[in-house]
Motif scaffolding. Structure first.
Motif, PDB file in Angstrom:
ATOM      1  N   ARG A 136     -33.159 -10.159 -40.463  1.00  0.00           N
ATOM      2  CA  ARG A 136     -32.712  -8.850 -39.994  1.00  0.00           C
ATOM      3  C   ARG A 136     -32.728  -8.791 -38.464  1.00  0.00           C
ATOM      4  N   GLU A 137     -33.763  -9.332 -37.852  1.00  0.00           N
ATOM      5  CA  GLU A 137     -33.855  -9.342 -36.386  1.00  0.00           C
ATOM      6  C   GLU A 137     -32.743 -10.186 -35.771  1.00  0.00           C
ATOM      7  N   ILE A 138     -32.444 -11.314 -36.375  1.00  0.00           N
ATOM      8  CA  ILE A 138     -31.371 -12.178 -35.877  1.00  0.00           C
ATOM      9  C   ILE A 138     -30.027 -11.468 -36.018  1.00  0.00           C
ATOM     10  N   GLN A 139     -29.788 -10.860 -37.166  1.00  0.00           N
ATOM     11  CA  GLN A 139     -28.528 -10.147 -37.392  1.00  0.00           C
ATOM     12  C   GLN A 139     -28.382  -8.965 -36.440  1.00  0.00           C
ATOM     13  N   GLN A 140     -29.477  -8.245 -36.203  1.00  0.00           N
ATOM     14  CA  GLN A 140     -29.435  -7.113 -35.276  1.00  0.00           C
ATOM     15  C   GLN A 140     -29.177  -7.599 -33.854  1.00  0.00           C
ATOM     16  N   ILE A 185     -20.592 -15.643 -26.962  1.00  0.00           N
ATOM     17  CA  ILE A 185     -21.999 -15.565 -27.369  1.00  0.00           C
ATOM     18  C   ILE A 185     -22.483 -16.937 -27.821  1.00  0.00           C
ATOM     19  N   THR A 186     -23.668 -17.297 -27.372  1.00  0.00           N
ATOM     20  CA  THR A 186     -24.266 -18.575 -27.755  1.00  0.00           C
ATOM     21  C   THR A 186     -25.502 -18.333 -28.624  1.00  0.00           C
ATOM     22  N   VAL A 187     -25.952 -19.386 -29.279  1.00  0.00           N
ATOM     23  CA  VAL A 187     -27.189 -19.294 -30.056  1.00  0.00           C
ATOM     24  C   VAL A 187     -28.348 -18.938 -29.124  1.00  0.00           C
ATOM     25  N   THR A 188     -28.333 -19.467 -27.918  1.00  0.00           N
ATOM     26  CA  THR A 188     -29.373 -19.128 -26.940  1.00  0.00           C
ATOM     27  C   THR A 188     -29.397 -17.629 -26.672  1.00  0.00           C
ATOM     28  N   ASP A 189     -28.216 -17.012 -26.535  1.00  0.00           N
ATOM     29  CA  ASP A 189     -28.152 -15.563 -26.352  1.00  0.00           C
ATOM     30  C   ASP A 189     -28.805 -14.841 -27.530  1.00  0.00           C
ATOM     31  N   ILE A 190     -28.494 -15.311 -28.730  1.00  0.00           N
ATOM     32  CA  ILE A 190     -29.005 -14.661 -29.945  1.00  0.00           C
ATOM     33  C   ILE A 190     -30.524 -14.774 -30.030  1.00  0.00           C
ATOM     34  N   VAL A 191     -31.053 -15.989 -29.809  1.00  0.00           N
ATOM     35  CA  VAL A 191     -32.507 -16.160 -29.931  1.00  0.00           C
ATOM     36  C   VAL A 191     -33.248 -15.419 -28.828  1.00  0.00           C
ATOM     37  N   ASN A 192     -32.670 -15.364 -27.640  1.00  0.00           N
ATOM     38  CA  ASN A 192     -33.309 -14.600 -26.563  1.00  0.00           C
ATOM     39  C   ASN A 192     -33.336 -13.117 -26.896  1.00  0.00           C
ATOM     40  N   TYR A 234     -32.517 -21.817 -36.509  1.00  0.00           N
ATOM     41  CA  TYR A 234     -31.936 -22.886 -37.320  1.00  0.00           C
ATOM     42  C   TYR A 234     -32.602 -23.045 -38.689  1.00  0.00           C
ATOM     43  N   LEU A 235     -33.754 -22.430 -38.890  1.00  0.00           N
ATOM     44  CA  LEU A 235     -34.349 -22.393 -40.233  1.00  0.00           C
ATOM     45  C   LEU A 235     -33.540 -21.468 -41.154  1.00  0.00           C
ATOM     46  N   HIS A 236     -32.829 -20.512 -40.546  1.00  0.00           N
ATOM     47  CA  HIS A 236     -32.104 -19.508 -41.321  1.00  0.00           C
ATOM     48  C   HIS A 236     -30.583 -19.711 -41.321  1.00  0.00           C
ATOM     49  N   TYR A 237     -30.036 -20.246 -40.222  1.00  0.00           N
ATOM     50  CA  TYR A 237     -28.575 -20.369 -40.079  1.00  0.00           C
ATOM     51  C   TYR A 237     -28.225 -21.702 -39.421  1.00  0.00           C
ATOM     52  N   ARG A 238     -27.066 -22.243 -39.802  1.00  0.00           N
ATOM     53  CA  ARG A 238     -26.599 -23.504 -39.206  1.00  0.00           C
ATOM     54  C   ARG A 238     -26.152 -23.302 -37.760  1.00  0.00           C
ATOM     55  N   ASP A 239     -25.471 -22.178 -37.527  1.00  0.00           N
ATOM     56  CA  ASP A 239     -24.932 -21.854 -36.205  1.00  0.00           C
ATOM     57  C   ASP A 239     -24.499 -20.389 -36.216  1.00  0.00           C
ATOM     58  N   LYS A 240     -23.879 -19.945 -35.139  1.00  0.00           N
ATOM     59  CA  LYS A 240     -23.485 -18.534 -35.065  1.00  0.00           C
ATOM     60  C   LYS A 240     -22.389 -18.212 -36.075  1.00  0.00           C
ATOM     61  N   TYR A 241     -21.594 -19.186 -36.457  1.00  0.00           N
ATOM     62  CA  TYR A 241     -20.531 -18.976 -37.448  1.00  0.00           C
ATOM     63  C   TYR A 241     -21.137 -18.733 -38.830  1.00  0.00           C
ATOM     64  N   ASP A 242     -22.160 -19.510 -39.152  1.00  0.00           N
ATOM     65  CA  ASP A 242     -22.867 -19.323 -40.424  1.00  0.00           C
ATOM     66  C   ASP A 242     -23.522 -17.947 -40.467  1.00  0.00           C
ATOM     67  N   LEU A 243     -24.044 -17.500 -39.349  1.00  0.00           N
ATOM     68  CA  LEU A 243     -24.653 -16.168 -39.265  1.00  0.00           C
ATOM     69  C   LEU A 243     -23.628 -15.087 -39.587  1.00  0.00           C
ATOM     70  N   VAL A 244     -22.452 -15.151 -38.968  1.00  0.00           N
ATOM     71  CA  VAL A 244     -21.405 -14.162 -39.243  1.00  0.00           C
ATOM     72  C   VAL A 244     -20.960 -14.271 -40.701  1.00  0.00           C
ATOM     73  N   GLU A 245     -20.828 -15.495 -41.196  1.00  0.00           N
ATOM     74  CA  GLU A 245     -20.426 -15.694 -42.589  1.00  0.00           C
ATOM     75  C   GLU A 245     -21.417 -15.035 -43.549  1.00  0.00           C
ATOM     76  N   GLN A 246     -22.702 -15.209 -43.309  1.00  0.00           N
ATOM     77  CA  GLN A 246     -23.711 -14.608 -44.186  1.00  0.00           C
ATOM     78  C   GLN A 246     -23.668 -13.077 -44.128  1.00  0.00           C
ATOM     79  N   ILE A 247     -23.447 -12.530 -42.935  1.00  0.00           N
ATOM     80  CA  ILE A 247     -23.329 -11.078 -42.798  1.00  0.00           C
ATOM     81  C   ILE A 247     -22.110 -10.585 -43.570  1.00  0.00           C
TER      82      ILE A 247
END
Length: 173
Positions: free
Chosen positions: A11-15, A29-36, A46-59
């Protein structure tokens, strides 16, 4: 029962991504932006998503799963399908969609996710599905060429008519 820490982290990553999507285009947007933004370690992401594309796909998959519109209806009424998902989206979701409208990378990941969902539910040898995506891609490219004259959500009726008739309107009148 799902691990509450895992759900909270997702939820925190998606938010964090949603907040970033209100400020920057998806392609920037980069993964670094997201984790920061999420205040997590890169390895946690990376325990939850392969990359930012996988994150959007899961959402997106969650949004479609929660939608009352059947994925099977996508083949005949794709623009109504997209509008239905949007209508059931939060205010934040609408803001993100509006902000990302012109980002071709964002549009591509959304369409690929929908294709994946449709192909999961359908026979992959069904050529009609491929023609449906071809028509959608042509309509979106035409709309892009005309400065996003039609909004994919607000103008779903007009876009669906273009899909059904396979004729583009004359916008110079």
């Amino acid at each position: 029962m799902a691990d509450l820490r895992k759900l909270r982290t997702q939820r925190e990553i998606q938010q964090a991504l949603a907040d970033l999507l209100l400020k920057k285009t998806f392609s920037k947007i980069t993964v670094t932006d997201i984790v920061n933004k999420a205040l997590i370690n890169r390895n946690t992401f990376y325990l939850h998503y392969r990359d930012k594309y996988d994150l959007v796909e899961q959402i997106m998959m969650t949004m479609v799963d929660q939608s009352s519109f059947s994925i099977n209806e996508f083949n005949t009424t794709p623009f109504y399908f997209l509008r239905s998902i949007s209508n059931e989206t939060s205010d934040l979701g609408h803001q993100v969609i509006n902000r990302q409208r012109a980002d071709s990378e964002f549009q591509e990941v959304v369409l690929k996710t929908i294709l994946k969902l449709v192909m999961t539910d359908a026979d992959s040898s069904n050529s009609q599905i491929w023609f449906t995506f071809g028509k959608i891609s042509a309509i979106m490219a035409w709309n892009n060429q005309h400065g996003y004259y039609y909004d994919i959500i607000q103008d779903a009726d007009q876009l669906q008519q273009i899909f059904d008739t396979e004729e583009f309107p004359n916008l110079t009148e």
